[in-house]
Scaffold this motif. Sequence first.
Motif, PDB file in Angstrom:
ATOM      1  N   LYS A 462     -57.425   1.791  -0.762  1.00 47.45           N
ATOM      2  CA  LYS A 462     -57.429   0.558  -1.693  1.00 47.45           C
ATOM      3  C   LYS A 462     -56.757   0.891  -3.121  1.00 47.45           C
ATOM      4  N   SER A 463     -55.813  -0.173  -3.466  1.00 43.17           N
ATOM      5  CA  SER A 463     -54.957   0.201  -4.653  1.00 43.17           C
ATOM      6  C   SER A 463     -55.871  -0.096  -6.080  1.00 43.17           C
ATOM      7  N   VAL A 464     -55.873   0.717  -6.859  1.00 45.25           N
ATOM      8  CA  VAL A 464     -56.597   0.523  -8.043  1.00 45.25           C
ATOM      9  C   VAL A 464     -56.170  -0.890  -8.639  1.00 45.25           C
ATOM     10  N   TYR A 465     -54.864  -1.266  -8.578  1.00 47.90           N
ATOM     11  CA  TYR A 465     -54.329  -2.389  -9.549  1.00 47.90           C
ATOM     12  C   TYR A 465     -53.927  -3.439  -8.254  1.00 47.90           C
ATOM     13  N   SER A 466     -53.556  -4.656  -8.851  1.00 52.12           N
ATOM     14  CA  SER A 466     -53.275  -5.844  -7.950  1.00 52.12           C
ATOM     15  C   SER A 466     -51.848  -6.137  -7.478  1.00 52.12           C
ATOM     16  N   GLN A 467     -51.139  -5.017  -7.198  1.00 48.33           N
ATOM     17  CA  GLN A 467     -49.752  -5.173  -6.508  1.00 48.33           C
ATOM     18  C   GLN A 467     -49.775  -6.141  -5.679  1.00 48.33           C
ATOM     19  N   GLY A 468     -48.739  -7.029  -5.538  1.00 46.41           N
ATOM     20  CA  GLY A 468     -48.407  -7.690  -4.255  1.00 46.41           C
ATOM     21  C   GLY A 468     -48.796  -8.980  -4.643  1.00 46.41           C
ATOM     22  N   ARG A 469     -49.700  -9.483  -5.415  1.00 50.05           N
ATOM     23  CA  ARG A 469     -50.510 -10.757  -5.801  1.00 50.05           C
ATOM     24  C   ARG A 469     -49.320 -11.543  -6.698  1.00 50.05           C
ATOM     25  N   PRO A 470     -48.859 -12.614  -6.246  1.00 46.73           N
ATOM     26  CA  PRO A 470     -48.008 -13.247  -6.875  1.00 46.73           C
ATOM     27  C   PRO A 470     -48.575 -13.746  -8.250  1.00 46.73           C
ATOM     28  N   GLU A 471     -49.791 -13.842  -8.500  1.00 50.19           N
ATOM     29  CA  GLU A 471     -50.337 -14.317  -9.862  1.00 50.19           C
ATOM     30  C   GLU A 471     -50.350 -13.405 -10.693  1.00 50.19           C
ATOM     31  N   ILE A 472     -50.530 -11.899 -10.378  1.00 49.47           N
ATOM     32  CA  ILE A 472     -50.452 -10.908 -11.044  1.00 49.47           C
ATOM     33  C   ILE A 472     -49.399  -9.882 -10.771  1.00 49.47           C
TER      34      ILE A 472
END
Length: 542
Positions: A462-472
């Motif tokens: 699981k990624s620590v960050y929110s990569q790939g989510r269009p809103e972030i």
Amino acid sequence: MSKESDIYNLGGIPSTSGSSPSNWDCSSVDNLNANNETRPVEYVPNLVLTHPIISLNSVATNFYNINFYHTSNYCYMGEYFQQSSNRHYCRTDKEHEIKNLEQRNGFTSKKQSSCWLLLLAIYFLLCISLSDAKENNCEEENNDQRLLSLRKWENVKNENQSNRPGFIFTVMCYNVLSQDLLSQHPYLYNNHNNVSLQWNVRWTNIFNEITKFKPDVLCLQEVQESHNKNYFSILETIGYSSIYKRRTGEKTDGCAIYYKTDLIQLVEHTSVEYFQPDISVLNRDNIGLIAKFSPKLHPTREFVIATTHLLYNPRRQDVRLAQVQLLLTEIERISYNAQSEGNYLPVILAGDLNSTPDSAVYEFITKGKLRYEDLSPRALKKGTSSFTGKLLVPAKLRITDNCQHADLLERRMKNEKLSRTKELSVIELFHSDKSNETQSNKKDVNTALHSTGTLTHNFSFKSVYSQGRPEINEGTTFQGEWVTVDYIFYSTKNYDVSIEGKFKLLSRYRLPTKEELLGINIPNSVVGSDHLSLMAKFKLEY
């Protein structure tokens, strides 16, 4: 005083009182004939007589490329000249020559006036230019400070977090930009402040950032070998120890893992060389570094941290995928523990993958499965007329499509326990630091485990960050636009991201969005690299 006896000081200095034409000594004047009569010479329009001290008028006149002559004891236009007290004077014989000279001086004055206007215009243009430069510097400094204000620690909400005791530690992942690579590709930094590109400035900013946060584990990429010895080694004076691996080719940089010795002890480590002889998809000099650690106060609670820097070439996604296959295969070997939950120790994978969240590499790591045979060659894109096919990494490496060493897998199934030394003699991976001697009487490859067209692995990352989510839509580096290519992944119980394993993510150091990063260049006055650092705080539950 009559015009005939007027003294014209073309240098702008008045004549000495009491002097007169009759007192002048013209015996050395070359332009006199035998009867001491004036021998006129041809009028030269570009000739201007000046005092030896260059005045502002002469500077202005020089804008017109007019020649200056400091004359002494010569006669032009029927004029006698004599140098007296560093001044140049002329006396004319005839009134019309005086008028000619007056007209000429008047013409020069007009030109000089024009030159003054030109000088004034240039002065104002310089002032405007300096003002713009100062304004740009102020804007640049404001953007640099704005970047710092965008980054802050943010807690991670997790309903499943427990109150069980554990070891809390922080991890930083940072591509620090090799100075040799910067020098080899200066065109990438044309819009940057040159001062911010100097190594001593960059190192100061990198060191300040590291010492500000004092992470317990540092995963670094693009660490120049000479800098690791002469600069990063200073971290050892503030409680860190390290392992380092340089790239295998001619490049001078590599990866390093630094860790605090008062909190963590190194159990074992290894490196992965992605260059494998006679395999075209694995012919690059990138490397990976894997370390097994344990908390000093709880030495049985082991965990694994790996870092890597994958190939940059945007067109060769297939090479990066093959490199990840090798890396995960070695992580699987080091983290395998039959007594641990799910047979593996908790794992953190951090590094510069040179792959965006919409890439095949990211999908493979985070989903644990990738069907690559239907993707386009090299780029691994969907919806194309040509396909990669089933072959990615040749079976002769004896690495399965489930990212395991086939020969070790066979021995595990027989409950055979091998030492690390014995393992190295069994596996087929080439390594420049090792003997690379393997058994010659191995069985034929089980084709069901190789070249299936689909890759899998046994870790739920699981990624620590929110990569790939269009809103972030976060960014970590600029490659024509702000993109994310740097990551920190950690293993969970399964691919339901709401269920964590031994690692609990507590907080992360916020990454700015692409929109927030507009107008910001790195390296700059506060950030020492062309990548942003990533940081996360974990709890390793006991």
